[in-house]
Motif scaffolding. Structure first.
Motif, PDB file in Angstrom:
ATOM      1  N   ASP A  12       0.333  -1.352   0.177  1.00 21.28           N
ATOM      2  CA  ASP A  12      -0.081   0.038   0.026  1.00 21.28           C
ATOM      3  C   ASP A  12       0.169   1.143   0.045  1.00 21.28           C
ATOM      4  N   THR A  13       2.106   1.064   1.191  1.00 17.48           N
ATOM      5  CA  THR A  13       3.030   2.604   1.066  1.00 17.48           C
ATOM      6  C   THR A  13       3.217   2.721  -0.814  1.00 17.48           C
ATOM      7  N   ILE A  14       4.074   1.919  -1.459  1.00 17.07           N
ATOM      8  CA  ILE A  14       4.960   1.353  -2.600  1.00 17.07           C
ATOM      9  C   ILE A  14       3.426   2.021  -2.905  1.00 17.07           C
ATOM     10  N   ALA A  15       1.772   1.924  -3.458  1.00 16.91           N
ATOM     11  CA  ALA A  15       1.292   2.447  -4.616  1.00 16.91           C
ATOM     12  C   ALA A  15       0.749   3.721  -3.636  1.00 16.91           C
ATOM     13  N   SER A  16       1.090   3.764  -2.621  1.00 16.05           N
ATOM     14  CA  SER A  16       1.129   5.310  -2.593  1.00 16.05           C
ATOM     15  C   SER A  16       1.754   6.756  -2.914  1.00 16.05           C
ATOM     16  N   LEU A  17       2.848   6.036  -2.606  1.00 18.16           N
ATOM     17  CA  LEU A  17       4.190   7.008  -3.303  1.00 18.16           C
ATOM     18  C   LEU A  17       4.335   6.888  -4.811  1.00 18.16           C
ATOM     19  N   SER A  18       3.722   5.955  -5.366  1.00 13.66           N
ATOM     20  CA  SER A  18       3.692   6.306  -6.813  1.00 13.66           C
ATOM     21  C   SER A  18       3.056   7.207  -7.311  1.00 13.66           C
ATOM     22  N   ARG A  19       1.791   7.366  -6.740  1.00 12.92           N
ATOM     23  CA  ARG A  19       1.442   8.395  -7.331  1.00 12.92           C
ATOM     24  C   ARG A  19       1.316  10.030  -7.244  1.00 12.92           C
ATOM     25  N   LEU A  20       2.868  10.458  -6.346  1.00  6.39           N
ATOM     26  CA  LEU A  20       3.118  11.756  -6.383  1.00  6.39           C
ATOM     27  C   LEU A  20       4.269  11.953  -7.838  1.00  6.39           C
TER      28      LEU A  20
END
Length: 204
Positions: A12-20
């Motif tokens: 989830d953290t990787i997915a969230s960071l990749s939206r930046l």
């Protein structure tokens, strides 16, 4: 490593960071693993700052730049040339231009550009706030508006729209000219290119 082998919180953290912006899946994964192995205080400090980022900032009621006091430091400064307003697309461009030291006027941040294909019209960016600054009873000493939008299609459309709207207004409307390559992003312009673009601005 397959996402099935990772704990859900890591995925989830990787997915969230990749939206930046500017952060792809690989960069997001590297950041997530860095934070996993970082000293405990670092993720906690970062999380606290991110929580405060929106809570402790707002838009300047005059120029629409990000600030923590009203009005912002630039609009409050007595050292700025109040006869010129430089119109930019996003808040980060204000920092880029001001750091170059070539411009000493005021700014106005649109928070976007006109783009009919993306459904963004004049009411979707901070144009009415700009008109309010230029109206009688506002900043009457303004003599020139420099449109510093990026030289791509939405930026050019926005510049032309502003020029057309101010066609009968007793204020000169100019645009950054030579020194910036066609299609380039103003955020990444160097000092010399911007100086030439500012000095060679043309009337719209």
């Amino acid at each position: 490593m397959s996402s099935e082998l990772l704990p859900g919180i890591v995925t989830d953290t990787i997915a969230s960071l990749s939206r930046l912006p500017g952060i792809g899946p690989r960069s997001a994964q590297r950041l997530a693993y860095f934070l996993l192995q970082a000293p405990e205080h670092l993720p906690r400090e970062l999380g606290d700052l991110l929580m405060r980022l929106q809570a402790e900032t707002e838009l300047c009621r005059i120029c629409c730049n990000i600030c923590d006091t009203q009005p912002c430091a630039l609009c409050s400064s007595r050292d700025r040339d109040r006869s010129v307003i430089c119109v930019v697309e996003e808040p980060q461009i204000v920092s880029v231009i001001d750091r170059m030291g070539q411009f000493n006027g005021l700014y106005h941040v649109l928070h976007g550009t006109l783009s009919p294909l993306d459904g963004r019209g004049p009411e979707d960016i901070r144009l009415k706030e700009l008109w309010r600054r230029l109206d009688v009873g506002g900043e009457a000493e303004v003599r020139e508006v420099i449109v510093a939008t990026s030289p791509d299609l939405p930026g050019q459309a926005t510049a032309q729209w502003i020029a057309d709207e101010l066609r009968n207004h007793p204020i000169k409307v100019s645009q950054l000219a030579r020194g910036l390559a066609a299609g380039s992003d103003l955020e990444y312009a160097d000092d010399v290119s911007f100086r030439f673009a500012l000095e060679g601005r043309r009337i719209l």
